[in-house]
Design a protein around this motif. Structure first.
Motif, PDB file in Angstrom:
ATOM      1  N   ARG A  71      27.752  33.191  39.866  1.00  0.00           N
ATOM      2  CA  ARG A  71      28.543  33.775  40.355  1.00  0.00           C
ATOM      3  C   ARG A  71      30.050  33.993  39.631  1.00  0.00           C
ATOM      4  O   ARG A  71      30.984  33.511  39.712  1.00  0.00           O
ATOM      5  N   LEU A  72      29.656  35.078  38.831  1.00  0.00           N
ATOM      6  CA  LEU A  72      30.747  35.404  37.940  1.00  0.00           C
ATOM      7  C   LEU A  72      31.864  36.582  38.784  1.00  0.00           C
ATOM      8  O   LEU A  72      31.252  37.319  39.331  1.00  0.00           O
ATOM      9  N   VAL A  73      32.901  36.300  38.734  1.00  0.00           N
ATOM     10  CA  VAL A  73      33.863  37.062  39.257  1.00  0.00           C
ATOM     11  C   VAL A  73      34.804  37.733  37.931  1.00  0.00           C
ATOM     12  O   VAL A  73      35.119  37.038  37.090  1.00  0.00           O
ATOM     13  N   THR A  74      35.202  39.108  38.355  1.00  0.00           N
ATOM     14  CA  THR A  74      35.851  39.775  37.184  1.00  0.00           C
ATOM     15  C   THR A  74      36.848  40.450  37.743  1.00  0.00           C
ATOM     16  O   THR A  74      36.928  41.088  39.152  1.00  0.00           O
ATOM     17  N   THR A  75      38.014  40.706  36.825  1.00  0.00           N
ATOM     18  CA  THR A  75      39.081  41.736  37.141  1.00  0.00           C
ATOM     19  C   THR A  75      39.618  42.061  36.085  1.00  0.00           C
ATOM     20  O   THR A  75      39.268  41.574  34.917  1.00  0.00           O
ATOM     21  N   GLY A  76      40.596  43.220  36.231  1.00  0.00           N
ATOM     22  CA  GLY A  76      41.523  43.355  34.814  1.00  0.00           C
ATOM     23  C   GLY A  76      42.712  43.114  35.116  1.00  0.00           C
ATOM     24  O   GLY A  76      43.228  42.826  36.015  1.00  0.00           O
ATOM     25  N   ARG A 114      33.152  30.587  46.138  1.00  0.00           N
ATOM     26  CA  ARG A 114      32.144  29.470  46.524  1.00  0.00           C
ATOM     27  C   ARG A 114      32.453  29.356  47.932  1.00  0.00           C
ATOM     28  O   ARG A 114      31.380  28.560  48.324  1.00  0.00           O
ATOM     29  N   ALA A 115      33.526  29.580  48.562  1.00  0.00           N
ATOM     30  CA  ALA A 115      33.732  29.160  49.989  1.00  0.00           C
ATOM     31  C   ALA A 115      33.062  30.238  50.920  1.00  0.00           C
ATOM     32  O   ALA A 115      32.328  29.724  51.880  1.00  0.00           O
ATOM     33  N   PHE A 116      32.995  31.447  50.613  1.00  0.00           N
ATOM     34  CA  PHE A 116      32.585  32.340  51.481  1.00  0.00           C
ATOM     35  C   PHE A 116      31.105  32.827  51.229  1.00  0.00           C
ATOM     36  O   PHE A 116      30.697  33.660  52.245  1.00  0.00           O
ATOM     37  N   LEU A 176      42.124  35.066  39.523  1.00  0.00           N
ATOM     38  CA  LEU A 176      40.878  34.611  39.294  1.00  0.00           C
ATOM     39  C   LEU A 176      40.440  33.415  39.653  1.00  0.00           C
ATOM     40  O   LEU A 176      39.563  33.062  40.119  1.00  0.00           O
ATOM     41  N   GLU A 177      41.393  32.433  39.610  1.00  0.00           N
ATOM     42  CA  GLU A 177      41.542  31.085  40.162  1.00  0.00           C
ATOM     43  C   GLU A 177      41.012  31.112  41.584  1.00  0.00           C
ATOM     44  O   GLU A 177      39.905  30.401  41.827  1.00  0.00           O
ATOM     45  N   GLN A 178      41.779  31.785  42.344  1.00  0.00           N
ATOM     46  CA  GLN A 178      41.603  32.129  43.854  1.00  0.00           C
ATOM     47  C   GLN A 178      40.389  32.726  44.044  1.00  0.00           C
ATOM     48  O   GLN A 178      39.505  32.356  44.833  1.00  0.00           O
TER      49      GLN A 178
END
Length: 261
Positions: free
Chosen positions: A107-112, A256-258, A248-250
């Motif tokens: 579950r990789l999340v990404t932003t810039g 994971r929650a949703f 990114l922490e959030q």
């Protein structure tokens, strides 16, 4: 004897898509000063030497995205992380490219840092106040203005009443780490900040280059001169790396929650 898994850490990769190790070291200094959850681990990555040493136009953006994507695919290191922050203040293709690989590496999340800065400003602005960007060369004026409108869904020609615009210093990213004398950097940054504040009702200023990390007080000093000590020190100066790691922490917690298993 048996062991029980109790708590999971969050591992974030801050990805510098240019090949400047000095730039990465500047990012690391900013990261060390952050207050983070004890369960959050932050790592840095510097692009291979084939990537531009400084990203200063659209060609550099595309070249860096290509080289980093090849390197990440070859090494497979993304599997070690929960989230990736692309530390280039641009509409960088890597953000979308890595987001498309969600599932390939868990579950990789990404932003810039560009996207994170915009969202952070909007979350902090008071009613009828504005935010703007101070950045490097003139190429970024049109690039970032269009990027803000498209990211926020206002359209390429629509007026964004919350966005005061982009002001440029005329420098390049490498100038903020030894490319020119510190006094030149200071003066150019002060001039760009003053032009932005002159537009009125600007409550939040984004440092539109990862190399600006640590230069917040230069920007705030202009606000103090313009508004006085009390109001000037209330100016919000956003560092994209700090904003991005917090976001990114959030995002990791939310995913994971949703998201379904």
């Amino acid at each position: 004897m048996t062991t029980t898994f109790v708590r999971r850490t969050t591992k974030i990769l801050v990805l510098n898509p240019n090949s400047s190790k000095q730039m990465t070291q500047g990012l690391e200094e900013a990261i060390r000063s952050m207050e983070l959850s004890q369960s959050t681990e932050v790592y840095t990555y510097t692009a291979p030497e084939r990537s531009p040493a400084s990203i200063d136009d659209g060609e550099d953006v595309l070249k860096s995205a290509h080289e980093v994507n090849l390197d990440l695919a070859a090494t497979g290191i993304l599997g070690q992380y929960d989230a990736v922050l692309v530390a280039c203040f641009s509409v960088h293709p890597l953000v979308g490219m890595l987001a498309e690989r969600d599932g390939e590496f868990g579950r990789l999340v990404t932003t810039g840092i560009f996207e994170a800065s915009a969202l952070t400003c909007l979350s902090l602005l008071r009613t009828n106040k504005k935010w703007g960007i101070v950045t490097t060369g003139r190429f970024w004026d049109g690039h970032l203005t269009l990027g803000v409108n498209l990211f926020l869904g206002t359209g390429s020609r629509d007026v964004n009443t919350k966005f005061a615009g982009v002001e440029t210093t005329g420098l390049i990213a490498g100038d903020f780490h030894g490319g020119v004398e510190p006094e030149v950097v200071r003066q150019k940054l002060r001039e760009a900040t003053a032009r932005l504040l002159e537009k009125g009702d600007v409550e939040c200023v984004v440092m539109g280059c990862a190399g600006m990390a640590g230069l917040e007080e230069i920007i705030r000093s202009v606000a103090v001169e313009r508004y006085g000590s009390t109001l000037g020190n209330q100016l919000l100066v956003i560092d994209g790396v700090t904003a991005g790691i917090g976001l990114l922490e959030q995002m990791v917690r939310n995913k994971r929650a949703f998201q379904g298993t």
